[in-house]
Design an enzyme around this catalytic site. Structure first.
Site, PDB file in Angstrom:
ATOM      1  N   LYS A  45       0.880  -1.179   0.000  1.00 24.09           N
ATOM      2  CA  LYS A  45       0.000   0.000   0.000  1.00 24.09           C
ATOM      3  C   LYS A  45       0.920   1.232   0.000  1.00 24.09           C
ATOM      4  CE  LYS A  45      -3.792   2.415   0.790  1.00 24.09           C
ATOM      5  NZ  LYS A  45      -4.741   2.642  -0.297  1.00 24.09           N
ATOM      6  N   CYS A 153      -2.466   8.127  -7.931  1.00 28.06           N
ATOM      7  CA  CYS A 153      -3.579   8.153  -6.971  1.00 28.06           C
ATOM      8  C   CYS A 153      -4.612   9.183  -7.430  1.00 28.06           C
ATOM      9  CB  CYS A 153      -3.079   8.505  -5.570  1.00 28.06           C
ATOM     10  SG  CYS A 153      -4.432   8.672  -4.406  1.00 28.06           S
ATOM     11  N   LYS A 190       4.094   3.938 -11.591  1.00 26.65           N
ATOM     12  CA  LYS A 190       2.688   3.583 -11.815  1.00 26.65           C
ATOM     13  C   LYS A 190       1.952   4.814 -12.331  1.00 26.65           C
ATOM     14  CE  LYS A 190      -1.268   1.298  -9.608  1.00 26.65           C
ATOM     15  NZ  LYS A 190      -1.685   0.568  -8.397  1.00 26.65           N
TER      16      LYS A 190
END
Ligand SMILES: Cc1cc2nc3c(=O)[nH]c(=O)nc-3n(C[C@H](O)[C@H](O)[C@H](O)COP(=O)(O)O)c2cc1C
Length: 373
Positions: A45, A153, A190
């Site tokens: 995470k 995010c 990412k």
């Protein structure tokens, strides 16, 4: 016997299946359970340095369709099929000091499993770039095998954080370069799928020194409005904010993003994420050129860390390889990448031709018209 092991960005994996950065990897106990269950690696995470407070109430729900009907709802009910996860969960609410000793313990207990630390900081000034470097050094000193930079995010208000970094080519390069200055382990980036041409952000990240691109994070989305209450199906005191869609619904969307990148950079490394629940799904990513894949939604719904999912993934891969006579992933990685071509290159019926909408092929159109007359 098929060999499922693979080397990706220099890291050895017993199999190419990872849990992605999300609730399944939010704690040391989850991660150790995941390794026991057979996952080849995990991405933790996301760990950051700023204080994190999540919304009041649920952070994730699952959108389902009634079987044989068009009704869509997040209400949990029988005779329905999972379409997607929807979440507005922030990065880890645990501090770096909580994570570091745990990362060390996990790596010592499971030396043959890949431990990738997902990290995130701001990018608006030198202090923030220094924060990326602090996180990098801390994770590698704790024994992590690699890093995944969270440029994706979808829940950040800050314009210099999360997917706002992934939407800015310059920031993609600058942050990756700052991390690579101090990194001694491989660095994956990412990216967010919420850009016009993800090839540009991938190119910028590779230019900054990224060893691989992971994609996709969740797609920006809203929960549906309940026709009875006229409230969003997920809200806090009536209010909602854009969140992220994951699970089966994003598999084709995420594949399209991935294909754009693997075609543009056939010699680079990619980790596929989005909608994977079984080997058939993972196979599409491998055939497009991915060297590993990551799973979130399917694992969340299977005892939090996906023991049955990983069992099915490894069994499915073994069966597939044995049936086709493939010895390793490298025998079939990328073998369908060249099947994606411009629309005008797809065969038309009979002798008719299509020129992709270009005017200068007017003769062609005249011939088409004549052929019809
Ligand atoms: C509840 C939830 C929390 C997530 N948290 C993170 C995170 O902290 N960092 C990150 O990079 N991705 C995060 N993700 C995105 C997942 O890692 C993954 O990219 C996405 O869910 C798509 O995969 P899936 O279709 O298998 O769910 C989260 C996803 C969910 C559902």
């Amino acid at each position: 016997m098929a060999d499922l092991s693979t080397t990706f960005t220099g890291i050895r994996f017993v199999n190419p299946f990872l849990l992605s950065s999300a609730p399944p990897t939010e704690s040391d106990s989850n991660i150790m359970r995941a390794f026991e269950a057979g996952w080849g690696g995990v991405v933790t995470k996301t760990i950051g340095l700023h204080p994190v407070v999540n919304v009041k109430g649920p952070k994730t729900k699952f959108l389902r369709a009634d079987n044989g009907d068009s009704r869509l709802s997040m209400t949990k009910r029988p005779n329905s099929t999972l379409l997607a996860s929807w979440n507005w969960e922030l990065i880890s609410d645990k501090a770096i000091d909580w994570w570091l000793p745990r990362l060390e313990r996990i790596k010592k207990a499971y030396p043959d499993r890949a431990l990738i630390a997902s990290i995130m900081a701001g990018s608006g000034n030198d202090k923030e770039l220094h924060n990326w470097q602090m996180l990098t050094k801390a994770a590698q000193d704790a024994g992590c095998d690699g890093l995944e930079l969270n440029f994706s995010c979808p829940h950040m208000d800050r314009v210099d954080m999360g997917s706002n970094v992934g939407k800015d080519k310059v920031l993609c390069s600058v942050v990756t370069m700052a991390v690579k200055e101090v990194a001694t382990i491989p660095v994956w980036v990412k990216l967010t799928p919420a850009t016009a041409n993800i090839v540009e952000e991938a190119e910028a990240s590779f230019r900054g020194g990224a060893d691989a691109i992971s994609s996709s994070n969740t797609f920006p989305s809203l929960p549906l409005i309940d026709p009875n209450t006229l409230e969003f199906e997920m809200n806090v005191e009536g209010y909602v904010s854009s969140g992220g869609l994951g699970g089966p619904a994003i598999l084709p969307l995420s594949l399209a993003k991935m294909a754009q990148m693997t075609k543009a950079f056939p010699d680079k490394e990619f980790s596929g994420i989005g909608g994977i629940a079984n080997f058939d799904h993972a196979l599409s990513y491998f055939l497009l050129g991915c060297g590993t894949v990551q799973v979130c939604t399917a694992a969340m719904l299977d005892q939090a860390i996906g023991p049955n999912v990983i069992k099915a993934l490894t069994a499915g891969m073994t069966e597939f390889m044995e049936k086709r006579g493939f010895a390793s992933l490298s025998d079939f990685r990328g073998i369908r990448r060249d099947r994606i071509v411009p629309h005008s290159q797809i065969k038309r019926p009979e002798q008719l031709q299509y020129h992709g909408g270009y005017e200068e092929e007017i003769e062609g159109y005249a011939e088409v018209a004549a052929a019809r007359d």
